[in-house]
Design an enzyme around this catalytic site. Structure first.
Site, PDB file in Angstrom:
ATOM      1  CD  GLU A 167      20.894 -10.171   2.515  1.00  0.00           C
ATOM      2  OE1 GLU A 167      19.803 -10.632   2.095  1.00  0.00           O
ATOM      3  OE2 GLU A 167      21.603 -10.766   3.341  1.00  0.00           O
ATOM      4  NE  ARG A 186      15.843  -9.345  -3.784  1.00  0.00           N
ATOM      5  CZ  ARG A 186      16.646 -10.303  -4.217  1.00  0.00           C
ATOM      6  NH1 ARG A 186      17.208 -10.166  -5.402  1.00  0.00           N
ATOM      7  NH2 ARG A 186      16.895 -11.364  -3.484  1.00  0.00           N
ATOM      8  NE  ARG A 240      -4.021  -1.985   0.601  1.00  0.00           N
ATOM      9  CZ  ARG A 240      -4.027  -3.198   0.038  1.00  0.00           C
ATOM     10  NH1 ARG A 240      -3.029  -3.558  -0.770  1.00  0.00           N
ATOM     11  NH2 ARG A 240      -4.997  -4.059   0.278  1.00  0.00           N
ATOM     12  CG  HIS A 279      17.726 -18.251   2.522  1.00  0.00           C
ATOM     13  ND1 HIS A 279      17.815 -17.021   1.910  1.00  0.00           N
ATOM     14  CD2 HIS A 279      16.710 -18.886   1.911  1.00  0.00           C
ATOM     15  CE1 HIS A 279      16.919 -16.916   0.955  1.00  0.00           C
ATOM     16  NE2 HIS A 279      16.224 -18.033   0.936  1.00  0.00           N
ATOM     17  CG  HIS A 310      18.942  -8.229  -0.765  1.00  0.00           C
ATOM     18  ND1 HIS A 310      19.237  -9.553  -0.967  1.00  0.00           N
ATOM     19  CD2 HIS A 310      19.275  -7.601  -1.915  1.00  0.00           C
ATOM     20  CE1 HIS A 310      19.726  -9.712  -2.189  1.00  0.00           C
ATOM     21  NE2 HIS A 310      19.746  -8.542  -2.791  1.00  0.00           N
ATOM     22  N   GLY A 337      15.037 -13.186   8.354  1.00  0.00           N
ATOM     23  CA  GLY A 337      13.970 -12.284   7.960  1.00  0.00           C
ATOM     24  C   GLY A 337      12.611 -12.941   7.887  1.00  0.00           C
ATOM     25  CG  HIS A 338       9.770 -15.850   5.072  1.00  0.00           C
ATOM     26  ND1 HIS A 338       8.862 -15.154   4.303  1.00  0.00           N
ATOM     27  CD2 HIS A 338       9.170 -17.020   5.402  1.00  0.00           C
ATOM     28  CE1 HIS A 338       7.760 -15.871   4.157  1.00  0.00           C
ATOM     29  NE2 HIS A 338       7.918 -17.009   4.809  1.00  0.00           N
ATOM     30  CG  HIS A 347      12.348  -6.564  -0.554  1.00  0.00           C
ATOM     31  ND1 HIS A 347      13.648  -6.126  -0.578  1.00  0.00           N
ATOM     32  CD2 HIS A 347      12.337  -7.763  -1.189  1.00  0.00           C
ATOM     33  CE1 HIS A 347      14.395  -7.024  -1.184  1.00  0.00           C
ATOM     34  NE2 HIS A 347      13.640  -8.019  -1.580  1.00  0.00           N
TER      35      HIS A 347
END
Length: 246
Positions: free
Chosen positions: A76, A46, A19, A198, A44, A221-222, A51
């Site tokens: 990263e 990108r 949003r 990861h 990170h 993170g996730h 994100h």
């Protein structure tokens, strides 16, 4: 000393970006994580800013400098010229170089340290001249440890995606854990420090920490963000710190 915990803010940023609104606040949740005991924050950024946005970086840098000066900022990404300029501008304590294609959903493999040596070595040298610690994303491959060291890097970050993906198969998880452990052993013997990241979660962190007692840092993170939906960010950070051995 147990592995330090760096909270990756990408999943929070991705939720915010659904949003055109300032919440959830990437910096605000980073503040909660650090106040709860996290040792650092990871992003990170990108090229498509899907994100973490480039505009998040000065805010996170200021948060750490002004409120949590003992914490670390880890950026990263793939070492394009644009990325390197971004890193040099915001001066993280650590940069983690990953061999990502910009279109990848997430990092899913490490460097080939022998084949990529000529590419990585001058980049590592450039970053270290500014005082930034350099970590290189690594597959479970003990044979690459010396080549990784020869680039001039300070650390490798073990790609733990396969280990995390075996969450419901203890036999495969154990085999992958041993591959990670042997890679860490080789890296440490070569004079490198070892990070990991990861698909790490509260349930698989203790075994990783036990197999690699010299593990310097985990970047999560996730799984951590998913946990925070149930336990809140502060409670989740405490759960992950406990899983690391703090």
């Amino acid at each position: 000393m147990p592995a330090k915990l760096s909270v990756n803010l990408n999943a929070i940023a991705m939720l915010r970006n659904r949003r055109d609104l300032p919440w959830p606040s990437v910096t605000g949740l980073g503040r909660i994580a650090l106040a709860a005991g996290a040792h650092g924050l990871t992003v990170h950024p990108r090229p498509d800013e899907r994100h973490t946005r480039h505009s998040d970086l000065p805010e996170i840098r200021a948060l750490i400098d002004d409120e949590f000066p003992r914490a670390e900022f880890n950026i990263e990404g793939y070492p394009s010229e644009d990325f390197l300029a971004l890193v040099e501008k915001h001066q993280p304590e650590q940069v983690t170089l990953v061999p990502d294609d910009p279109a990848q959903a997430t990092s899913d493999h490490g460097w080939n340290f022998v084949a990529d040596a000529a590419f990585l070595t001058p980049i590592v040298k450039r970053l270290k001249k500014t005082g930034i610690r350099v970590s290189l994303f690594s597959d479970s491959d003990p044979a690459g440890a010396k080549a990784a060291r020869d680039t001039g890097a300070d650390r490798i970050e073990l790609y733990t995606g396969p280990y995390g993906s075996y969450h419901s198969d203890s036999e495969k998880a154990a085999k992958e854990l041993e591959r990670l452990g042997k890679t860490a052993d080789a890296a440490l013997a070569a004079g490198l420090q070892v990070n990991a990241g990861h698909d790490l979660v509260v349930n698989n962190l203790p075994a990783l920490a036990k197999r690699i007692p010299a593990l310097a840092e985990v970047s999560i993170g996730h799984g951590l963000t998913a946990d925070a939906l149930e336990y809140g960010m502060a409670g989740t950070v405490k759960r992950f710190l406990k899983a690391c051995g703090w």
